[in-house]
Design an enzyme around this catalytic site. Structure first.
Site, PDB file in Angstrom:
ATOM      1  N   TYR A 172     -12.099  -5.300  -5.429  1.00 13.36           N
ATOM      2  CA  TYR A 172     -13.006  -4.213  -6.485  1.00 13.36           C
ATOM      3  C   TYR A 172     -14.740  -4.729  -6.035  1.00 13.36           C
ATOM      4  CZ  TYR A 172     -15.987  -2.137  -9.809  1.00 13.36           C
ATOM      5  OH  TYR A 172     -17.064  -1.653 -10.843  1.00 13.36           O
ATOM      6  N   THR A 183       0.469  -1.210   0.033  1.00 12.78           N
ATOM      7  CA  THR A 183      -0.152  -0.181  -0.262  1.00 12.78           C
ATOM      8  C   THR A 183       1.041   0.856  -0.130  1.00 12.78           C
ATOM      9  OG1 THR A 183      -1.558  -1.309   1.472  1.00 12.78           O
ATOM     10  CG2 THR A 183      -1.495   1.616   1.564  1.00 12.78           C
ATOM     11  N   TYR A 199      -3.260 -10.642   3.676  1.00 11.94           N
ATOM     12  CA  TYR A 199      -3.059  -8.449   4.627  1.00 11.94           C
ATOM     13  C   TYR A 199      -3.884  -8.505   4.357  1.00 11.94           C
ATOM     14  CZ  TYR A 199      -1.539  -3.583   3.089  1.00 11.94           C
ATOM     15  OH  TYR A 199      -0.654  -2.367   3.177  1.00 11.94           O
ATOM     16  N   LYS A 204      -0.770  -9.165   7.475  1.00 13.01           N
ATOM     17  CA  LYS A 204      -0.786  -8.115   7.947  1.00 13.01           C
ATOM     18  C   LYS A 204      -1.739  -7.386   8.736  1.00 13.01           C
ATOM     19  CE  LYS A 204       1.196  -3.768   6.671  1.00 13.01           C
ATOM     20  NZ  LYS A 204       1.524  -2.884   5.487  1.00 13.01           N
TER      21      LYS A 204
END
Length: 305
Positions: free
Chosen positions: A111, A48, A141, A171
């Site tokens: 999405y 990110t 993630y 994460k």
């Protein structure tokens, strides 16, 4: 191929060329800095903070081979390989593992919003089954405020039951320590070889005390040395003081758009203003924000002396 070593990771920022393409050579040099003087145990490129979802597929596919050619240790890199299309996720993960980097950090398909647990299980299981390599290590993630695709503890444990050590960790970028605790308690954390990483270094010792594996953070691009000092400090006043410095730096960094702020700090450190380039729709800091960041950094430096 080894599982990613535990410790302090930077979600590495990404340098761009004038035409908007990824400057792989500069990124590699920057990651080498992070892994040495920058104080990091590992790096997570194309995540990110690295604007990974804005980096062209062609650039992302070539990157692991370039890291391998530079000799960066494979257990110190977590390549971001998530993509909305499952086939792209497989291709990116295969490029990593073919270059010797078997540890990948995988966003859910982001999405379609709020997908079902069944859909998320299908996405991640497709990745493991298509790669079909027992050395693969997938780090899930969880960043629901961005992806709008939260990963539940039930999905995590279902994947672990199906694929064992291939599902290696997670994460947690929710920013909610109780969510981190829930992931650790559901999986056993490091005591059961599942590596949970909070995304804020302000949670470092809270996390380590319950069985997390370290930290993967965007602000450790600039402040990992401080975090390592806090990590290595003995319990008591020395650790408390070190953690106060860590929290102060994290609080300061959070006043600014994270990617643009970290790129500005790197431009100042390196003397290279090309670091200020952002991938649209993200934009650099304004002149006012830069002045504020400079003053805040000066204040942090003064407080540390």
């Amino acid at each position: 191929m080894k599982k990613a070593r535990r410790g302090i990771y930077a979600a590495a920022i990404s340098p761009f060329n004038e035409d908007g393409s990824l400057n792989s050579k500069k990124l590699i040099g920057y990651c080498q800095h992070l892994l040495s003087d920058g104080g990091c145990d590992g790096v997570a490129p194309t995540g990110t903070t690295g604007e990974g979802t804005s980096v062209a597929m062609a650039d992302r596919l070539r990157l692991p081979e370039a890291f391998a050619a530079a000799g960066i240790e494979t257990d110190r890199v977590l390549f971001g390989t998530g993509a909305p299309a499952s086939g792209d996720c497989v291709a990116l993960s295969r490029a990593a593992i073919d270059a010797g980097y078997n540890n990948v950090l995988v966003l859910p398909p982001y999405y379609y919003k709020s997908p079902s647990d069944e859909g998320l299980y299908a996405y991640f299981s497709n990745l493991v089954e298509k790669i079909a390599n027992d050395t693969l290590r997938v780090y899930l993630y969880h960043i629901p405020q961005v992806s709008a695709a939260p990963i539940s503890t039930s999905v995590v444990n279902r994947l672990r039951a199906a694929f064992g050590p291939v599902i290696a960790g997670l994460k947690d970028s929710s920013g909610d320590f109780e969510q981190t605790r829930a992931f650790v308690e559901a999986t056993g954390g490091i005591s059961d070889e599942f590596d949970v990483y909070p995304s804020s270094e302000s949670m470092l010792w809270e996390g380590l005390s319950i069985g997390t594996a370290g930290i993967i953070s965007g602000s450790t691009n600039a402040f990992a040395v401080n975090v390592q000092k806090a990590r290595k400090a003995p319990e008591g006043p020395e650790r408390d003081a070190a953690m106060e410095a860590v929290r102060n730096a994290r609080t300061m960094a959070s006043k600014y758009p994270l990617m643009a702020g970290m790129k500005t700090l790197e431009a100042w450190r390196s003397g290279d203003d090309s670091w200020l380039r952002m991938a649209p729709p993200l934009v650099p800091l304004t002149a006012e924000q830069k002045a504020g960041l400079r003053a805040d950094m000066d204040a942090l430096t003064s407080a540390a002396t």
